[in-house]
Design a protein around this motif. Structure first.
Motif, mmCIF file in Angstrom:
data_model
loop_
_atom_site.group_PDB
_atom_site.id
_atom_site.type_symbol
_atom_site.label_atom_id
_atom_site.label_comp_id
_atom_site.label_asym_id
_atom_site.label_seq_id
_atom_site.Cartn_x
_atom_site.Cartn_y
_atom_site.Cartn_z
ATOM 1 N N TRP A 163 -7.079 2.825 10.905
ATOM 2 C CA TRP A 163 -6.269 3.664 10.387
ATOM 3 C C TRP A 163 -4.763 4.038 11.206
ATOM 4 C CZ3 TRP A 163 -6.767 4.482 5.463
ATOM 5 C CH2 TRP A 163 -8.321 4.413 4.874
ATOM 6 N N ARG A 164 -4.992 4.146 12.479
ATOM 7 C CA ARG A 164 -3.921 4.459 13.266
ATOM 8 C C ARG A 164 -3.035 3.109 13.001
ATOM 9 N NH1 ARG A 164 -7.268 6.655 18.276
ATOM 10 N NH2 ARG A 164 -7.296 8.798 17.789
ATOM 11 N N LEU A 165 -3.774 2.040 12.997
ATOM 12 C CA LEU A 165 -2.792 0.551 12.929
ATOM 13 C C LEU A 165 -2.179 0.870 11.705
ATOM 14 C CD1 LEU A 165 -1.834 -2.082 14.057
ATOM 15 C CD2 LEU A 165 -4.240 -2.939 13.198
ATOM 16 N N LEU A 166 -2.881 1.244 10.545
ATOM 17 C CA LEU A 166 -2.212 0.989 9.364
ATOM 18 C C LEU A 166 -1.020 2.162 9.120
ATOM 19 C CD1 LEU A 166 -2.675 -0.227 6.579
ATOM 20 C CD2 LEU A 166 -4.281 1.623 5.786
ATOM 21 N N LYS A 167 -1.377 3.434 9.669
ATOM 22 C CA LYS A 167 -0.171 4.153 9.785
ATOM 23 C C LYS A 167 1.203 3.554 10.597
ATOM 24 C CE LYS A 167 1.167 8.986 11.060
ATOM 25 N NZ LYS A 167 0.628 10.050 11.418
ATOM 26 N N ARG A 168 0.854 2.784 11.474
ATOM 27 C CA ARG A 168 1.905 2.183 12.289
ATOM 28 C C ARG A 168 2.727 1.178 11.422
ATOM 29 N NH1 ARG A 168 0.537 -1.806 16.768
ATOM 30 N NH2 ARG A 168 1.223 -3.107 15.159
ATOM 31 N N GLU A 169 1.831 0.428 10.839
ATOM 32 C CA GLU A 169 2.345 -0.696 9.898
ATOM 33 C C GLU A 169 3.167 -0.519 8.797
ATOM 34 O OE1 GLU A 169 2.753 -4.030 11.014
ATOM 35 O OE2 GLU A 169 2.042 -3.119 12.736
ATOM 36 N N LEU A 205 0.727 -1.111 -0.075
ATOM 37 C CA LEU A 205 -0.003 -0.060 0.112
ATOM 38 C C LEU A 205 0.781 1.312 -0.119
ATOM 39 C CD1 LEU A 205 -2.488 -1.171 2.676
ATOM 40 C CD2 LEU A 205 -2.863 -1.217 0.232
ATOM 41 N N PRO A 206 1.682 1.437 -1.093
ATOM 42 C CA PRO A 206 2.588 2.512 -0.938
ATOM 43 C C PRO A 206 2.116 3.960 -1.029
ATOM 44 C CG PRO A 206 2.693 1.424 -3.259
ATOM 45 C CD PRO A 206 1.752 0.547 -2.282
ATOM 46 N N GLN A 207 0.865 4.224 -2.087
ATOM 47 C CA GLN A 207 0.469 5.320 -1.992
ATOM 48 C C GLN A 207 -0.335 5.799 -0.619
ATOM 49 O OE1 GLN A 207 -1.539 6.574 -5.695
ATOM 50 N NE2 GLN A 207 -1.063 4.582 -6.596
ATOM 51 N N THR A 208 -0.983 4.909 0.139
ATOM 52 C CA THR A 208 -1.588 5.116 1.141
ATOM 53 C C THR A 208 -0.621 5.344 2.370
ATOM 54 O OG1 THR A 208 -3.367 3.257 0.626
ATOM 55 C CG2 THR A 208 -3.378 3.857 2.990
ATOM 56 N N ALA A 209 0.589 4.767 2.408
ATOM 57 C CA ALA A 209 1.597 4.733 3.539
ATOM 58 C C ALA A 209 2.107 6.287 3.322
ATOM 59 C CB ALA A 209 2.661 3.971 3.124
ATOM 60 N N SER A 210 2.130 6.843 2.072
ATOM 61 C CA SER A 210 2.755 7.981 1.933
ATOM 62 C C SER A 210 1.695 9.356 2.249
ATOM 63 C CB SER A 210 3.056 8.376 0.356
ATOM 64 O OG SER A 210 3.520 9.653 0.313
ATOM 65 N N ALA A 211 0.446 8.871 1.851
ATOM 66 C CA ALA A 211 -0.758 10.002 2.359
ATOM 67 C C ALA A 211 -0.862 9.702 3.879
ATOM 68 C CB ALA A 211 -1.956 9.460 1.664
ATOM 69 N N LEU A 212 -0.942 8.716 4.637
ATOM 70 C CA LEU A 212 -1.068 8.806 5.986
ATOM 71 C C LEU A 212 0.136 9.545 6.777
ATOM 72 C CD1 LEU A 212 -2.267 5.134 6.555
ATOM 73 C CD2 LEU A 212 -3.384 7.111 6.873
ATOM 74 N N GLN A 213 1.314 9.895 5.954
ATOM 75 C CA GLN A 213 2.209 10.396 6.848
ATOM 76 C C GLN A 213 1.822 12.018 7.184
ATOM 77 O OE1 GLN A 213 5.236 8.744 7.946
ATOM 78 N NE2 GLN A 213 4.020 7.158 6.903
ATOM 79 N N GLN A 214 0.854 12.428 6.496
ATOM 80 C CA GLN A 214 0.352 13.808 6.820
ATOM 81 C C GLN A 214 -0.758 13.628 7.603
ATOM 82 O OE1 GLN A 214 2.485 15.967 5.624
ATOM 83 N NE2 GLN A 214 3.598 14.396 4.343
ATOM 84 N N TRP A 215 -1.296 12.486 8.125
ATOM 85 C CA TRP A 215 -2.595 12.449 8.919
ATOM 86 C C TRP A 215 -2.172 12.926 10.454
ATOM 87 C CZ3 TRP A 215 -4.652 7.695 11.298
ATOM 88 C CH2 TRP A 215 -5.804 7.862 11.796
ATOM 89 N N ASP A 216 -2.947 13.463 11.201
ATOM 90 C CA ASP A 216 -2.625 13.455 12.586
ATOM 91 C C ASP A 216 -3.104 12.582 13.443
ATOM 92 O OD1 ASP A 216 -5.329 14.302 12.519
ATOM 93 O OD2 ASP A 216 -4.816 16.324 13.223
ATOM 94 N N GLY A 217 -4.069 11.784 13.077
ATOM 95 C CA GLY A 217 -4.476 10.610 13.672
ATOM 96 C C GLY A 217 -5.577 11.039 14.460
ATOM 97 N N TYR A 249 2.022 -2.857 20.894
ATOM 98 C CA TYR A 249 2.288 -1.610 20.406
ATOM 99 C C TYR A 249 0.843 -1.273 19.824
ATOM 100 C CZ TYR A 249 5.163 1.997 18.055
ATOM 101 O OH TYR A 249 5.442 2.999 17.537
ATOM 102 N N THR A 250 0.192 -0.421 20.431
ATOM 103 C CA THR A 250 -1.207 -0.290 19.901
ATOM 104 C C THR A 250 -1.193 0.563 18.765
ATOM 105 O OG1 THR A 250 -1.444 1.938 21.453
ATOM 106 C CG2 THR A 250 -2.094 -0.110 22.467
ATOM 107 N N ALA A 251 -2.256 0.657 18.195
ATOM 108 C CA ALA A 251 -2.538 1.620 16.943
ATOM 109 C C ALA A 251 -2.128 3.008 17.397
ATOM 110 C CB ALA A 251 -3.974 1.365 16.448
ATOM 111 N N GLU A 252 -2.292 3.497 18.652
ATOM 112 C CA GLU A 252 -2.079 4.767 18.977
ATOM 113 C C GLU A 252 -0.703 5.051 19.375
ATOM 114 O OE1 GLU A 252 -4.396 2.983 20.276
ATOM 115 O OE2 GLU A 252 -6.303 3.741 19.554
ATOM 116 N N GLY A 253 0.145 4.036 19.156
ATOM 117 C CA GLY A 253 1.533 4.043 19.425
ATOM 118 C C GLY A 253 1.913 3.990 20.628
ATOM 119 N N GLU A 254 1.116 3.696 21.754
ATOM 120 C CA GLU A 254 1.417 3.231 23.295
ATOM 121 C C GLU A 254 1.843 1.883 23.433
ATOM 122 O OE1 GLU A 254 -2.502 4.128 25.068
ATOM 123 O OE2 GLU A 254 -2.616 6.366 24.570
ATOM 124 N N ILE A 255 2.427 1.795 24.464
ATOM 125 C CA ILE A 255 2.941 0.414 24.927
ATOM 126 C C ILE A 255 2.287 0.017 26.161
ATOM 127 C CG2 ILE A 255 4.971 -0.745 25.545
ATOM 128 C CD1 ILE A 255 6.808 1.222 24.027
#
Length: 421
Positions: free
Chosen positions: A157-163, A71-83, A180-186
């Motif tokens: 979407w948070r999990l997808l951004k993390r992965e 999912l390369p285009q999704t990965a690039s687009a999610l970098q700008q998303w604040d979650g 390692y949660t989708a929100e980035g918490e441990i």
């Protein structure tokens, strides 16, 4: 008195006329090159067989390119998303483009399967949407939400951004029973899923127990061998080495025959009326079977270093201590035992490190309660890409633990004092 002023000191020359210092430097350089070329094959062997595989394993445990590649285009687009809210239209548009390509290349299912491991039901949702997305047009966000309201789920979407991050600590956290949660918490995993940490502890204490039993059994055997005449000592040494002449698999399988409930040991106990038919002991496919079989297999690694050290201790030391009035046990404890510590320490480090990474014996006789962490590593090695990364993380943690134990052992005892033979 003659003056030395104005006298020019001539440099000392070698036989070929070059300055001695220069000739000496050339000679030493040739010796260093010759020494390097002599050890180069060994260094190359260690690099290829040892260093490169370990480095590859460590890299594999943190490198996570699968979802990003699918999912390369999704990965690039999610970098700008604040979650913080549902992703904007460009993210949905990128997901639609990746799904169209993924259906054509048959890769969307692999990305969906990876997400489905942490969000059950995500795979069916993604596959169902992927089959219909090529008929949609902008705005894609509305089409996704009309197809399934769960596309508004922030956790997905948070999990997808993390992965889609190339480097991730997720597998190391999982190996230590953390999430390692989708929100980035441990956070710790639920207790019902906490299996890795308990397996690490089981592997450690069972390895220490096996090492302790080997010490108790090996010490009198080694002492007997060291105090016997050469002919008898050699015969006993052959008996100690005899297990090495048979396959490890055969030795382990022999214990299954001996220890099973209808095996030789139980039959003998029943025949001697020590137990009845209904009270047959369960000594196989559990921790007991693992401890007995591994003690038998690793015992020679404790006997040989101990025997090699005891053989060098003059018997006159004990006789001298007794003649000075020491009790036999005190003479042994104060005089003889300290001299055997180099061999004992060598045996301990050999047996413990071999035990902590053992695989075949626990797999055959351990059942569910007697397996080691190495068995779980092997099990994950046969699974999916994510399981391979988890296996690499588990193996790396095990390697780090062994290195730490070795470092502590070196500080307390000193590796330079060990005697292996």
């Amino acid at each position: 008195m003659a003056s030395t002023e104005g006298v020019i000191k001539e440099p000392i020359l070698a036989a070929d006329g070059t300055p001695l210092k220069q000739a000496l430097r050339r000679s030493q350089a040739r010796e260093r090159r010759a020494a390097f070329f002599l050890v180069a094959p060994l260094l190359l062997f260690i690099l290829i067989v040892f260093a490169v595989p370990i480095a590859s394993m460590i890299w594999r445990s943190v490198y996570n390119p699968e979802v990003r590649n699918f999912l390369p285009q999704t990965a690039s687009a999610l970098q700008q998303w604040d979650g913080e809210d549902v992703p904007p239209e460009p993210v949905f548009q990128a997901m639609a483009a990746d799904m169209i390509v993924g259906v054509e290349n048959r890769t969307i299912g692999r990305a969906a399967a990876r997400i489905n491991r942490e969000i059950p039901g995500a795979r069916s949702r993604m596959m169902r949407t992927a089959r219909a997305v090529d008929e949609w047009s902008a705005p894609y966000s509305e089409k996704f939400l009309e197809a399934d309201e769960r596309w508004a789920d922030l956790e997905f979407w948070r999990l997808l951004k993390r992965e889609t991050r190339l480097i991730t600590p997720a597998y190391y956290l999982l190996a230590l029973d953390y999430e390692y949660t989708a929100e980035g918490e441990i956070r710790p995993r639920p207790e019902v899923y906490q299996i890795y940490k308990s397996l690490f502890w089981r592997t450690a204490w069972m390895s220490m127990l096996i090492t302790g039993i080997c010490i108790l059994l090996a010490y009198p055997i080694s002492y007997l061998m060291a105090t016997q005449p050469t002919r008898i000592a050699n015969l006993l040494l052959i008996l100690v080495l005899l297990p090495f002449w048979t396959s490890l698999l055969v030795r382990t399988s022999a214990w299954i025959v001996l220890l099973q409930q209808q095996g030789v040991v139980n039959e003998l106990l029943v025949a001697l009326d020590i137990i009845d038919e209904r009270g047959r002991l369960r000594m196989i496919y559990n921790r007991t079977g693992t401890i007995i079989a591994m003690t038998h297999i690793l015992l020679p690694f404790m006997v040989l270093p101990l025997y090699s050290v005891m053989k060098t201790i003059p018997p006159s030391y004990l006789r001298a201590a007794k003649s000075l009035g020491a009790h036999p046990f005190r003479a042994w404890w104060r005089v003889y035992f300290p001299l055997t510590i180099p061999g004992l320490a060598a045996g301990c480090i050999l047996v413990f490190i071999l035990a902590i990474g053992y695989y075949i014996t626990p797999a055959l006789v351990g059942g569910d309660s007697g397996i080691f962490i190495s068995n779980l590593i092997a099990q994950n090695m046969q699974g999916s890409s994510a399981q391979l990364k988890l296996a690499a993380a588990l193996a790396t943690i095990l390697l780090a633990a062994v290195l730490i134990i070795y470092w502590v052992f070196n500080k307390l005892v000193g590796v330079d004092k060990l005697k292996f033979g």
